[in-house]
Scaffold this motif. Sequence first.
Motif, short mmCIF file in Angstrom:
data_model
loop_
_atom_site.label_atom_id
_atom_site.label_comp_id
_atom_site.label_asym_id
_atom_site.label_seq_id
_atom_site.Cartn_x
_atom_site.Cartn_y
_atom_site.Cartn_z
N LEU A 154 2.93 -11.64 11.66
CA LEU A 154 2.80 -10.77 10.77
C LEU A 154 2.35 -11.52 9.42
O LEU A 154 2.95 -12.42 8.91
CB LEU A 154 3.76 -9.82 10.54
CG LEU A 154 3.95 -8.84 12.03
CD1 LEU A 154 5.23 -8.14 11.67
CD2 LEU A 154 2.83 -7.97 12.08
N CYS B 257 2.96 -7.00 5.59
CA CYS B 257 3.50 -6.19 6.82
C CYS B 257 4.66 -5.84 6.67
O CYS B 257 5.28 -4.79 7.36
CB CYS B 257 2.87 -6.74 7.96
SG CYS B 257 1.13 -6.91 8.19
N LEU C 190 -1.54 -2.75 1.97
CA LEU C 190 -2.47 -4.32 1.87
C LEU C 190 -3.20 -4.33 0.36
O LEU C 190 -3.44 -5.32 -0.18
CB LEU C 190 -3.43 -4.09 3.00
CG LEU C 190 -4.59 -5.21 2.87
CD1 LEU C 190 -3.98 -6.66 2.96
CD2 LEU C 190 -5.43 -4.86 4.20
N GLU D 90 -8.81 -9.65 4.97
CA GLU D 90 -7.93 -8.99 4.26
C GLU D 90 -8.60 -8.52 3.00
O GLU D 90 -8.27 -7.35 2.45
CB GLU D 90 -6.52 -9.75 4.05
CG GLU D 90 -5.46 -9.55 5.19
CD GLU D 90 -4.31 -10.58 4.68
OE1 GLU D 90 -3.29 -10.10 5.32
OE2 GLU D 90 -4.37 -11.40 3.68
N TYR E 85 -2.85 -1.28 7.91
CA TYR E 85 -1.66 -1.74 8.68
C TYR E 85 -1.95 -1.78 10.26
O TYR E 85 -1.37 -2.55 10.83
CB TYR E 85 -0.48 -0.75 8.35
CG TYR E 85 0.77 -0.96 9.03
CD1 TYR E 85 1.87 -1.75 8.27
CD2 TYR E 85 1.12 -0.46 10.16
CE1 TYR E 85 3.01 -2.01 9.03
CE2 TYR E 85 2.43 -0.63 10.59
CZ TYR E 85 3.32 -1.34 9.98
OH TYR E 85 4.27 -1.97 10.68
N CYS F 214 -1.22 -5.28 11.15
CA CYS F 214 0.32 -5.37 11.72
C CYS F 214 0.69 -4.75 12.77
O CYS F 214 1.42 -5.29 13.49
CB CYS F 214 0.90 -4.76 10.19
SG CYS F 214 0.73 -5.25 8.79
N PRO G 218 4.44 -1.01 3.16
CA PRO G 218 3.55 -2.35 3.55
C PRO G 218 1.89 -1.55 2.95
O PRO G 218 1.24 -1.15 3.98
CB PRO G 218 3.60 -2.19 4.81
CG PRO G 218 3.94 -0.76 5.59
CD PRO G 218 4.88 -0.39 4.30
#
Length: 498
Positions: free
Chosen positions: A333, A337, A344, A147, A321, A325, A342
């Motif tokens: 999740l 998400c 990130l 992430e 996503y 997700c 949503p």
Amino acid sequence: MSFRGDHPLEPEPGIGADEGRWNLRTMTHVAQQRSQGPKSRRFSTDSLGSNRNIIAGVAILSRLVLWSIAVTSAHLGSAYDASTALPSGPWRDGTFSDPPALQERGQDSLSRPSYLDATLQRKLLAPFVRWDAVYFLKIAEAGYTYEHEFAFFPGLPLLMRALSAILPSCGLERRTILMLMGVTISNVAFVGAAVVLYRLGCRLLNERLAFTAAILFCVTPAGLFMSAIYTESLFALLSFIGMALIVDRRYMLAAIAWALATAVRSNGIVYAGFFAWSLIILPLQNGAKLSVACSLGRVFQTLILCTVVAAPFLGFQYYAYHLFCGGHPQQELRPWCMNAVPSLYNFVQKEYWNNGFLRYYRPQQIPNFVLAAPIFTISVAGIREYVKHDPLRFVSIGFRRSTRNGNGTNWVIFSSHLLPYVYLWTFLTFYCATMMHVQVVVRFFTSMPCVYWFAAYLVLGNVEGRRQGSQWGKAILTYFVLYGMVTTVLFANFLPPA
């Protein structure tokens, strides 16, 4: 031809003024002539070409000097924080795991680089791969895995990967080629950005201010950040290209340039505001009588151009996503998400980098505020001088102006056609001061032309009627050069600030 205040507009030949189409190239030239007085004349092609060559030469020389300082200091010193340094093999240390993509390509994780590869990676190129540069190199080599890597946009890594695939390897490892491509991109983009900044300054200011601003850019206090595998130089080049194109009223090309900038760094999306200014606000300021159809057409055109600029950002968020997700059970999740929007990127900035409103205002960060103070001082002083010149114009978005007039070499720095640039400068100054790690402003503002334009004005011009050019010049040049050299030594040895 009609003028309103000090912001002239001339209808494009063959087009009625009531249709609201304006020749901004003519507008800029006339504004320069009016602001410089009756002795103003067109810049000669020979003069412009000669100055471009000088600027390119100074930019190249500045990179060579900083490269020498970086390599020498890295050889004599030792890395202070090498926790994210390059692993000797594929990405498998405490920060990066061994990506399956590398295993699928059959790369031997135990293989040692050749002597030439080791020399290039550990001696000549290592000073350029520090801090965030490690992430960009990892993404270029193995793609996105975690992430927190989505804080770094894909434009630069993709370009590094594309060039490494096209050019011959000459027997070098893939990582060595990627490092060479990253450093080459940054340095070539830096030289190009200096030249384009000069061209933009000649369009909006005058030759003397434009030349001085470009030289100041060449000795930017951002130092080695502009030569390392960072996005600063490439983003500055694309930003300046888009600005030059919009002055020439080549809107779609400007949108493409800024879309590429957005693929490099998220803040490229703010340039979309220039289209609303040029296509909607500017004609209204000058009393254009637009039909309903023409007005709707301009609004639609603006929306299309803004969408082009924002597309890389939106596409990158969709990719994130889909990766984290899409297709996963709800109990697995990540929190972001399930947000209404949503994103990130917003989650990463807050969760991993501690960015947010006043979140950096802690006693332990006082040294970083001190480091950022000179650029904030230049920015606040420049915005204040511009607003003080005509407060009514600033607060009314240019729809009302005072009767104050003037001329002279430096008067053009207060011209109304710089108004959208000053608004952008104001917004980003506030954003940097309240939402980001403040020391980043030194390199964050390398793509902000107003910083260099106002610095050039202080170096060359009169300040409130008192000749202070030499004093301001010494202070600014000393800061630019010394801070750039000091940060080069610190960066090369993995020392903060980063």
